[in-house]
Design a protein around this motif. Structure first.
Motif, PDB file in Angstrom:
ATOM      1  N   SER A 152       0.785  -1.233   0.000  1.00 32.17           N
ATOM      2  CA  SER A 152       0.000   0.000   0.000  1.00 32.17           C
ATOM      3  C   SER A 152       0.821   1.289   0.000  1.00 32.17           C
ATOM      4  CB  SER A 152      -0.912   0.033   1.236  1.00 32.17           C
ATOM      5  OG  SER A 152      -1.737  -1.093   1.247  1.00 32.17           O
ATOM      6  N   CYS A 153       2.075   1.234   0.315  1.00 32.34           N
ATOM      7  CA  CYS A 153       2.849   2.464   0.478  1.00 32.34           C
ATOM      8  C   CYS A 153       3.970   2.562  -0.545  1.00 32.34           C
ATOM      9  CB  CYS A 153       3.470   2.539   1.874  1.00 32.34           C
ATOM     10  SG  CYS A 153       2.395   1.913   3.175  1.00 32.34           S
ATOM     11  N   CYS A 205       4.186   4.814  -3.746  1.00 28.88           N
ATOM     12  CA  CYS A 205       4.544   6.237  -3.668  1.00 28.88           C
ATOM     13  C   CYS A 205       5.850   6.479  -2.922  1.00 28.88           C
ATOM     14  CB  CYS A 205       3.457   7.023  -2.949  1.00 28.88           C
ATOM     15  SG  CYS A 205       1.916   7.133  -3.872  1.00 28.88           S
ATOM     16  N   HIS A 206       6.207   5.590  -2.033  1.00 27.46           N
ATOM     17  CA  HIS A 206       7.333   5.888  -1.141  1.00 27.46           C
ATOM     18  C   HIS A 206       8.608   5.121  -1.462  1.00 27.46           C
ATOM     19  CE1 HIS A 206       5.416   8.646   1.668  1.00 27.46           C
ATOM     20  NE2 HIS A 206       4.351   7.890   1.640  1.00 27.46           N
ATOM     21  N   PRO A 226       8.033  11.216  -0.114  1.00 29.84           N
ATOM     22  CA  PRO A 226       9.400  11.138   0.419  1.00 29.84           C
ATOM     23  C   PRO A 226       9.792   9.710   0.778  1.00 29.84           C
ATOM     24  CG  PRO A 226       7.891  12.018   2.079  1.00 29.84           C
ATOM     25  CD  PRO A 226       7.097  11.880   0.811  1.00 29.84           C
ATOM     26  N   LEU A 265      10.868   6.875   3.153  1.00 31.35           N
ATOM     27  CA  LEU A 265      10.510   6.745   4.570  1.00 31.35           C
ATOM     28  C   LEU A 265      11.556   5.922   5.321  1.00 31.35           C
ATOM     29  CD1 LEU A 265       6.680   6.073   4.364  1.00 31.35           C
ATOM     30  CD2 LEU A 265       7.882   8.237   4.701  1.00 31.35           C
ATOM     31  N   ASN A 292      11.885   9.758   9.771  1.00 31.34           N
ATOM     32  CA  ASN A 292      10.766  10.634   9.407  1.00 31.34           C
ATOM     33  C   ASN A 292       9.993  11.066  10.642  1.00 31.34           C
ATOM     34  OD1 ASN A 292      11.065   8.895   6.738  1.00 31.34           O
ATOM     35  ND2 ASN A 292      10.109  10.848   6.257  1.00 31.34           N
ATOM     36  N   LEU A 293       9.521  12.297  10.597  1.00 30.05           N
ATOM     37  CA  LEU A 293       8.674  12.835  11.661  1.00 30.05           C
ATOM     38  C   LEU A 293       9.340  12.697  13.026  1.00 30.05           C
ATOM     39  CD1 LEU A 293       5.381  11.238  10.304  1.00 30.05           C
ATOM     40  CD2 LEU A 293       6.173  13.565   9.917  1.00 30.05           C
ATOM     41  N   MET A 323       3.581   9.315  13.199  1.00 30.32           N
ATOM     42  CA  MET A 323       3.550   8.554  11.953  1.00 30.32           C
ATOM     43  C   MET A 323       2.224   7.801  11.815  1.00 30.32           C
ATOM     44  SD  MET A 323       6.375   5.988  10.312  1.00 30.32           S
ATOM     45  CE  MET A 323       7.706   7.157  10.466  1.00 30.32           C
ATOM     46  N   VAL A 371      -0.341  10.237  10.611  1.00 32.17           N
ATOM     47  CA  VAL A 371      -0.242  10.552   9.172  1.00 32.17           C
ATOM     48  C   VAL A 371      -0.794   9.389   8.348  1.00 32.17           C
ATOM     49  CG1 VAL A 371       1.356  10.955   7.250  1.00 32.17           C
ATOM     50  CG2 VAL A 371       1.707  12.134   9.431  1.00 32.17           C
ATOM     51  N   ILE A 372      -0.472   8.173   8.742  1.00 33.10           N
ATOM     52  CA  ILE A 372      -0.947   7.010   7.993  1.00 33.10           C
ATOM     53  C   ILE A 372      -2.476   6.915   8.093  1.00 33.10           C
ATOM     54  CG2 ILE A 372      -0.889   4.496   7.817  1.00 33.10           C
ATOM     55  CD1 ILE A 372       2.003   4.675   8.979  1.00 33.10           C
ATOM     56  N   ARG A 376      -2.305  14.974  -1.075  1.00 36.77           N
ATOM     57  CA  ARG A 376      -1.051  14.316  -1.413  1.00 36.77           C
ATOM     58  C   ARG A 376      -1.070  12.810  -1.130  1.00 36.77           C
ATOM     59  NH1 ARG A 376       2.364  17.271  -4.084  1.00 36.77           N
ATOM     60  NH2 ARG A 376       4.087  16.077  -3.213  1.00 36.77           N
ATOM     61  N   MET A 377      -1.672  12.458  -0.031  1.00 38.69           N
ATOM     62  CA  MET A 377      -1.611  11.050   0.394  1.00 38.69           C
ATOM     63  C   MET A 377      -2.945  10.635   0.990  1.00 38.69           C
ATOM     64  SD  MET A 377       0.880   9.378   3.237  1.00 38.69           S
ATOM     65  CE  MET A 377       0.177   8.126   4.312  1.00 38.69           C
ATOM     66  N   PHE A 397      -5.435   5.881   5.670  1.00 43.21           N
ATOM     67  CA  PHE A 397      -5.654   4.433   5.638  1.00 43.21           C
ATOM     68  C   PHE A 397      -6.503   3.933   6.798  1.00 43.21           C
ATOM     69  CE2 PHE A 397      -2.162   5.081   2.783  1.00 43.21           C
ATOM     70  CZ  PHE A 397      -2.308   4.096   1.816  1.00 43.21           C
ATOM     71  N   ILE A 405       2.839  -1.344  10.520  1.00 47.32           N
ATOM     72  CA  ILE A 405       3.490  -0.600   9.430  1.00 47.32           C
ATOM     73  C   ILE A 405       4.502   0.393  10.020  1.00 47.32           C
ATOM     74  CG2 ILE A 405       3.141   1.039   7.550  1.00 47.32           C
ATOM     75  CD1 ILE A 405       0.332  -0.206   7.162  1.00 47.32           C
ATOM     76  N   ARG A 409       7.434  16.726  -4.913  1.00 50.59           N
ATOM     77  CA  ARG A 409       6.858  17.842  -4.177  1.00 50.59           C
ATOM     78  C   ARG A 409       7.817  19.019  -4.223  1.00 50.59           C
ATOM     79  NH1 ARG A 409       8.055  15.884   1.819  1.00 50.59           N
ATOM     80  NH2 ARG A 409       6.621  17.530   2.290  1.00 50.59           N
TER      81      ARG A 409
END
Ligand code: HEC
Length: 128
Positions: free
Chosen positions: A42-43, A46-47, A59, A61, A65-66, A73, A76-77, A84-85, A88, A100, A125
């Motif tokens: 799932s990620c 893009c990542h 970006p 990962l 991150n963060l 995190m 954000v997920i 952008r994202m 889930f 995850i 971005r």
């Protein structure tokens, strides 16, 4: 209590830890294999860069991150980033999201790119 009931109760007690492992909650260690599988499904699209030369939409990962904050995190997920994202939270339960996060936190940050990155060519971005 009959002997049969006693045996039944004993068997139920022995089965408890197996249930507890699947119940989720903070006491249970996240399952890295599950985290990795969900991440790749799932990620990664893009990542992760499939090839050194391909671009990446989000970006890279890693544990950095963060600020390495698992809670942030997970947030954000769950909720995504507007425009952008995707979030889930309807797709994964909290146990899966924690898995995850735990998997991402095993990843080292990528080495600096020697080749021009997607960002340098304007595909990525532009705010970072
Ligand atoms: C449609 C593409 C896409 C998918 C799928 C996606 N992301 Fe993202 N993600 C992004 C983009 C783009 C950003 C950067 C958002 C921004 O501009 O701040 C991002 C940002 C993040 C961030 C914050 C990074 C930071 O340092 O600011 C985390 C963590 C993250 N994604 C995790 C995940 C995880 C885990 C999954 C899979 C469950 C996932 N993403 C799926 C596109 C995606």
């Amino acid at each position: 209590m009959t002997r049969k009931t006693g045996v039944f109760l004993l068997a139920s007690l022995l089965a408890l830890p197996a249930f507890a492992q699947n119940a989720g909650g903070p006491a249970v260690k996240p399952d890295l294999a599950v985290g990795r599988q969900l991440y790749e499904q799932s990620c990664g699209v893009c990542h992760t860069k499939p090839l050194v030369t391909s671009g990446r939409f989000g970006p890279a990962l890693s544990k950095e991150n963060l600020g390495g904050q698992a809670d942030v995190m997970a947030e954000v997920i769950s909720n995504g980033v507007p425009q952008r994202m995707p979030g889930f939270k309807h797709q994964f339960n909290t146990t899966q999201i924690r898995a995850i996060v735990a998997y991402v936190q095993t990843l080292d940050p990528p080495l600096p790119d020697a080749k021009p990155t997607a960002r340098a060519t304007g595909e990525r971005r532009d705010d970072n």
